[in-house]
Motif scaffolding. Structure first.
Motif, PDB file in Angstrom:
ATOM      1  N   GLU A 266      -1.804   9.700 -12.164  1.00 49.83           N
ATOM      2  CA  GLU A 266      -2.294  11.075 -12.246  1.00 49.83           C
ATOM      3  C   GLU A 266      -3.678  11.263 -11.632  1.00 49.83           C
ATOM      4  OE1 GLU A 266      -2.039  12.439 -16.235  1.00 49.83           O
ATOM      5  OE2 GLU A 266       0.151  12.665 -16.195  1.00 49.83           O
ATOM      6  N   THR A 267      -4.425  10.176 -11.443  1.00 50.25           N
ATOM      7  CA  THR A 267      -5.759  10.318 -10.859  1.00 50.25           C
ATOM      8  C   THR A 267      -5.715  10.674  -9.383  1.00 50.25           C
ATOM      9  OG1 THR A 267      -5.967   7.983 -10.223  1.00 50.25           O
ATOM     10  CG2 THR A 267      -6.600   8.571 -12.483  1.00 50.25           C
ATOM     11  N   SER A 268      -4.608  10.326  -8.721  1.00 50.17           N
ATOM     12  CA  SER A 268      -4.418  10.561  -7.281  1.00 50.17           C
ATOM     13  C   SER A 268      -5.370   9.744  -6.410  1.00 50.17           C
ATOM     14  CB  SER A 268      -4.572  12.064  -6.936  1.00 50.17           C
ATOM     15  OG  SER A 268      -3.649  12.838  -7.670  1.00 50.17           O
ATOM     16  N   HIS A 269      -6.020   8.735  -6.984  1.00 51.05           N
ATOM     17  CA  HIS A 269      -6.914   7.880  -6.198  1.00 51.05           C
ATOM     18  C   HIS A 269      -6.113   6.903  -5.335  1.00 51.05           C
ATOM     19  CE1 HIS A 269     -10.306   9.538  -8.155  1.00 51.05           C
ATOM     20  NE2 HIS A 269     -10.162   8.906  -9.303  1.00 51.05           N
ATOM     21  N   LEU A 270      -5.067   6.316  -5.908  1.00 50.54           N
ATOM     22  CA  LEU A 270      -4.256   5.331  -5.198  1.00 50.54           C
ATOM     23  C   LEU A 270      -3.037   5.992  -4.573  1.00 50.54           C
ATOM     24  CD1 LEU A 270      -4.204   2.222  -7.576  1.00 50.54           C
ATOM     25  CD2 LEU A 270      -5.577   2.543  -5.522  1.00 50.54           C
ATOM     26  N   ILE A 271      -2.717   5.565  -3.346  1.00 47.77           N
ATOM     27  CA  ILE A 271      -1.560   6.074  -2.619  1.00 47.77           C
ATOM     28  C   ILE A 271      -0.684   4.891  -2.223  1.00 47.77           C
ATOM     29  CG2 ILE A 271      -0.787   7.200  -0.489  1.00 47.77           C
ATOM     30  CD1 ILE A 271      -3.419   8.814  -0.545  1.00 47.77           C
ATOM     31  N   PHE A 272       0.632   5.044  -2.411  1.00 38.59           N
ATOM     32  CA  PHE A 272       1.608   4.078  -1.930  1.00 38.59           C
ATOM     33  C   PHE A 272       2.298   4.658  -0.698  1.00 38.59           C
ATOM     34  CE2 PHE A 272       2.267   2.923  -6.670  1.00 38.59           C
ATOM     35  CZ  PHE A 272       1.157   2.085  -6.649  1.00 38.59           C
ATOM     36  N   SER A 273       2.583   3.796   0.264  1.00 34.29           N
ATOM     37  CA  SER A 273       3.313   4.252   1.453  1.00 34.29           C
ATOM     38  C   SER A 273       4.335   3.204   1.874  1.00 34.29           C
ATOM     39  CB  SER A 273       2.353   4.537   2.618  1.00 34.29           C
ATOM     40  OG  SER A 273       1.670   3.355   3.026  1.00 34.29           O
ATOM     41  N   GLY A 274       5.449   3.671   2.451  1.00 33.95           N
ATOM     42  CA  GLY A 274       6.493   2.791   2.958  1.00 33.95           C
ATOM     43  C   GLY A 274       6.921   3.254   4.336  1.00 33.95           C
ATOM     44  N   SER A 275       7.237   2.289   5.212  1.00 35.15           N
ATOM     45  CA  SER A 275       7.429   2.622   6.621  1.00 35.15           C
ATOM     46  C   SER A 275       8.593   1.861   7.229  1.00 35.15           C
ATOM     47  CB  SER A 275       6.133   2.293   7.382  1.00 35.15           C
ATOM     48  OG  SER A 275       6.324   2.253   8.777  1.00 35.15           O
ATOM     49  N   ASP A 276       8.978   2.293   8.403  1.00 33.95           N
ATOM     50  CA  ASP A 276       9.987   1.570   9.180  1.00 33.95           C
ATOM     51  C   ASP A 276       9.470   0.230   9.705  1.00 33.95           C
ATOM     52  OD1 ASP A 276      12.315   3.012   8.956  1.00 33.95           O
ATOM     53  OD2 ASP A 276      11.905   4.316  10.661  1.00 33.95           O
ATOM     54  N   ASP A 277       8.188  -0.060   9.518  1.00 31.94           N
ATOM     55  CA  ASP A 277       7.698  -1.392   9.874  1.00 31.94           C
ATOM     56  C   ASP A 277       8.012  -2.421   8.788  1.00 31.94           C
ATOM     57  OD1 ASP A 277       5.817  -0.899   7.876  1.00 31.94           O
ATOM     58  OD2 ASP A 277       4.137  -0.642   9.248  1.00 31.94           O
ATOM     59  N   GLY A 278       8.685  -1.976   7.700  1.00 32.43           N
ATOM     60  CA  GLY A 278       9.130  -2.867   6.645  1.00 32.43           C
ATOM     61  C   GLY A 278       8.074  -3.203   5.616  1.00 32.43           C
ATOM     62  N   LEU A 279       6.911  -2.558   5.668  1.00 34.62           N
ATOM     63  CA  LEU A 279       5.811  -2.886   4.764  1.00 34.62           C
ATOM     64  C   LEU A 279       5.561  -1.771   3.754  1.00 34.62           C
ATOM     65  CD1 LEU A 279       3.246  -4.309   7.347  1.00 34.62           C
ATOM     66  CD2 LEU A 279       4.767  -5.612   5.843  1.00 34.62           C
ATOM     67  N   CYS A 280       5.203  -2.169   2.541  1.00 38.81           N
ATOM     68  CA  CYS A 280       4.648  -1.253   1.545  1.00 38.81           C
ATOM     69  C   CYS A 280       3.139  -1.452   1.541  1.00 38.81           C
ATOM     70  CB  CYS A 280       5.206  -1.555   0.158  1.00 38.81           C
ATOM     71  SG  CYS A 280       6.982  -1.342  -0.016  1.00 38.81           S
ATOM     72  N   LYS A 281       2.405  -0.359   1.534  1.00 39.86           N
ATOM     73  CA  LYS A 281       0.942  -0.463   1.561  1.00 39.86           C
ATOM     74  C   LYS A 281       0.322   0.352   0.430  1.00 39.86           C
ATOM     75  CE  LYS A 281       0.368  -1.590   6.464  1.00 39.86           C
ATOM     76  NZ  LYS A 281      -0.364  -1.286   7.720  1.00 39.86           N
ATOM     77  N   VAL A 282      -0.852  -0.096   0.009  1.00 39.97           N
ATOM     78  CA  VAL A 282      -1.613   0.557  -1.052  1.00 39.97           C
ATOM     79  C   VAL A 282      -2.949   0.996  -0.466  1.00 39.97           C
ATOM     80  CG1 VAL A 282      -2.606   0.322  -3.351  1.00 39.97           C
ATOM     81  CG2 VAL A 282      -0.514  -0.947  -2.758  1.00 39.97           C
ATOM     82  N   TRP A 283      -3.305   2.254  -0.743  1.00 38.82           N
ATOM     83  CA  TRP A 283      -4.537   2.834  -0.212  1.00 38.82           C
ATOM     84  C   TRP A 283      -5.375   3.363  -1.374  1.00 38.82           C
ATOM     85  CZ3 TRP A 283      -4.695   2.372   5.108  1.00 38.82           C
ATOM     86  CH2 TRP A 283      -3.460   2.128   5.736  1.00 38.82           C
ATOM     87  N   ASP A 284      -6.654   3.005  -1.387  1.00 36.70           N
ATOM     88  CA  ASP A 284      -7.573   3.466  -2.439  1.00 36.70           C
ATOM     89  C   ASP A 284      -8.554   4.451  -1.812  1.00 36.70           C
ATOM     90  OD1 ASP A 284      -9.390   3.866  -4.487  1.00 36.70           O
ATOM     91  OD2 ASP A 284      -9.374   1.769  -5.127  1.00 36.70           O
ATOM     92  N   ARG A 285      -8.418   5.706  -2.169  1.00 34.84           N
ATOM     93  CA  ARG A 285      -9.228   6.751  -1.553  1.00 34.84           C
ATOM     94  C   ARG A 285     -10.698   6.660  -1.936  1.00 34.84           C
ATOM     95  NH1 ARG A 285      -6.309  12.207  -3.049  1.00 34.84           N
ATOM     96  NH2 ARG A 285      -7.861  13.049  -1.601  1.00 34.84           N
ATOM     97  N   ARG A 286     -11.008   5.918  -2.992  1.00 34.76           N
ATOM     98  CA  ARG A 286     -12.396   5.793  -3.448  1.00 34.76           C
ATOM     99  C   ARG A 286     -13.202   4.835  -2.572  1.00 34.76           C
ATOM    100  NH1 ARG A 286     -10.433   4.223  -9.366  1.00 34.76           N
ATOM    101  NH2 ARG A 286      -9.100   3.014  -7.960  1.00 34.76           N
TER     102      ARG A 286
END
Length: 466
Positions: A266-286
């Motif tokens: 709910e904080t919306s600080h962390l973002i998860f993403s998935g791609s056709d490159d086969g990787l899951c990534k984690v992004w910290d907006r802070r």
């Protein structure tokens, strides 16, 4: 294009028998699949979906061997101490009531259905179709149409929708950089773009780093309703500030299409993403330093079609074109961006996944568990955790190309239900479990929106009788 679809469909159907012949091998492989049962999430799932200590004492039963009838009887004895069922007791009872009775048709449209999602409170069902059509149903009033929306700025299909936290606004995306914002709280039942309602165009291409047009596969409202997160086919993640009316963040996130994005909590600080490159990534907006990724999770052998966060900022699941659904713990992520390991130039749009590759595993697989059985072909098929209130998130479920919805047990990996839609062969692209009731809705490429209800026999009670 229709002829091309028929040819690819024929190729897939002809290979179905080969897939069936390998089912026994697949079941054997599942038995050997390593589940890291010492991980915190498995203990949490069990604690939240098993009877409490007090109820077990009241019924003189073991946690693993107590029927629903005995739980209800024990509640009367135990209620004098704390007023009835605990949250875990409620999840245990409701979690046994799997929505397997169906399918019951809610609606039928002439074009492919891409989206079917309940609102957070379960009062609304949002569906979206290829023919520029979005329908919102009033769940509590016999599934009557609450809003009939004709979309604008369409390219190819409506790829995704997201409902604002206050349930007053809906955004929808297509293969275009324009995401449209609609007020669904207006009185009019019909919503024709800029005729009966204003469909405000939010242009995600209005950013200094954007050099060409792109399409958007995935959109999500933030928990405060102020921002919209998007994943696009220009390999990027976008965040749009609704009040400032502009793109506030663009990340060149992957080396291929970003098919799916999600906020971690709910904080919306962390973002998860998935791609056709086969990787899951984690992004910290802070702590974004020149767009540097917080971590990478490797394990899929093909592209990723969907990510769903457990909502606790730690765990999420992903659906992959390698025909696997994986569970992840971000505390296992690395900073090394290992590229996808491919064994062929296979394309999921045209043929079945090569049988000889089905049991290959990534040498650097960081996932906690892998679930197999469903088919991820032709479209970005989605997967989710089951609801917290009614199941303690004990299950995960997914659509499938074989016209079914699959439900897996998070802890054991077992397939606890397979909902066969029994219609013309069409991919089930999206599905949604009601947050409070044993009801599940799915939509498929034959234009059908169907629902499943609890059939009267609970899963664990049947297992106990057998």
């Amino acid at each position: 294009m229709q002829m091309g679809y028929n040819i690819s469909k024929l190729t897939i159907d002809n290979e179905t028998s080969k897939q069936a012949q390998a089912s026994q091998n697949q079941a054997s492989y599942m038995d050997q699949e390593m589940f890291q049962l010492d991980n915190e999430i498995f203990h949490t799932c069990m604690l939240r979906s098993r009877p409490s200590e007090g109820l077990c004492k009241a019924t003189r039963s073991r946690k693993n061997n107590i029927s629903t009838f005995r739980m209800l009887s024990g509640r009367e004895i135990y209620s004098g101490k704390n007023g009835g069922f605990s949250k875990a007791d409620s999840s245990c009872v409701l979690g046994r009531c799997l929505p397997v009775d169906g399918p019951h048709i809610i609606d039928k449209q002439s074009t492919r259905a891409y989206v079917s999602r309940f609102s957070d409170d379960g009062s609304l069902l949002i569906t979206a179709f290829q023919g520029s059509h979005i329908r919102i149903y009033d769940v509590e009033h016999d599934w009557k149409v609450h809003k009939d929306i004709i979309a604008r700025s369409m390219r190819w299909t409506i790829t995704d929708t997201s409902l604002s936290p206050d349930q007053q606004f809906l955004v929808y995306s297509s293969m275009s950089p324009i995401v449209n914002l609609v007020n669904i709280g207006s009185a009019a039942r019909e919503s024709h773009a800029n005729i009966t309602d204003i469909h405000e165009a939010l242009d995600f291409s209005m950013h200094e780093d954007v050099v060409y047009a792109f399409g958007i596969f995935s959109v999500k409202f933030s928990s405060d309703g102020r921002e919209i997160l998007a994943g696009s086919n220009d390999d990027s993640i976008y965040v749009y500030d609704i009040h400032a009316n502009k793109v506030s963040l663009r990340l060149e996130a992957h080396t291929a299409d970003v098919n799916t994005v999600a906020f971690a909590d709910e904080t919306s600080h962390l973002i998860f993403s998935g791609s056709d490159d086969g990787l899951c990534k984690v992004w910290d907006r802070r702590c974004l330093n020149q767009g540097q990724v917080a971590g990478v999770l490797t394990g899929h052998l093909e592209g990723i079609t969907c990510i769903d966060s457990r909502g606790d900022g730690r765990y999420f699941i992903s659906n992959g074109k390698d025909q696997t659904l994986k569970l992840w713990d971000i505390r296992k992520m690395s900073t090394t961006d290992r590229s996808r390991i491919r064994y062929s130039n296979w394309d999921y749009r045209y043929t079945q996944y090569p049988q000889q590759q089905k049991f290959h595993r990534h040498p650097y697989d960081q996932s906690l568990a892998t679930y197999r059985g469903h088919a991820v072909l032709r479209t970005l098929i989605r997967c989710y955790f089951s609801p917290e209130y009614s199941t303690g998130k004990r299950y995960i479920y997914t659509g499938s190309h074989d016209s079914c919805v699959y439900i897996y047990d998070v802890v054991t990996g077992a397939q606890v239900a397979k909902l066969d839609c029994q219609t013309s062969p069409a991919a089930v692209r999206d599905c949604s479990w009601h947050p409070y009731h044993p009801t599940l809705v799915n939509c498929s490429w034959d234009g059908l929106v169907t629902r499943w209800e609890f059939g009267g026999n609970s899963y664990e009670d049947e297992m106990e009788v057998n």
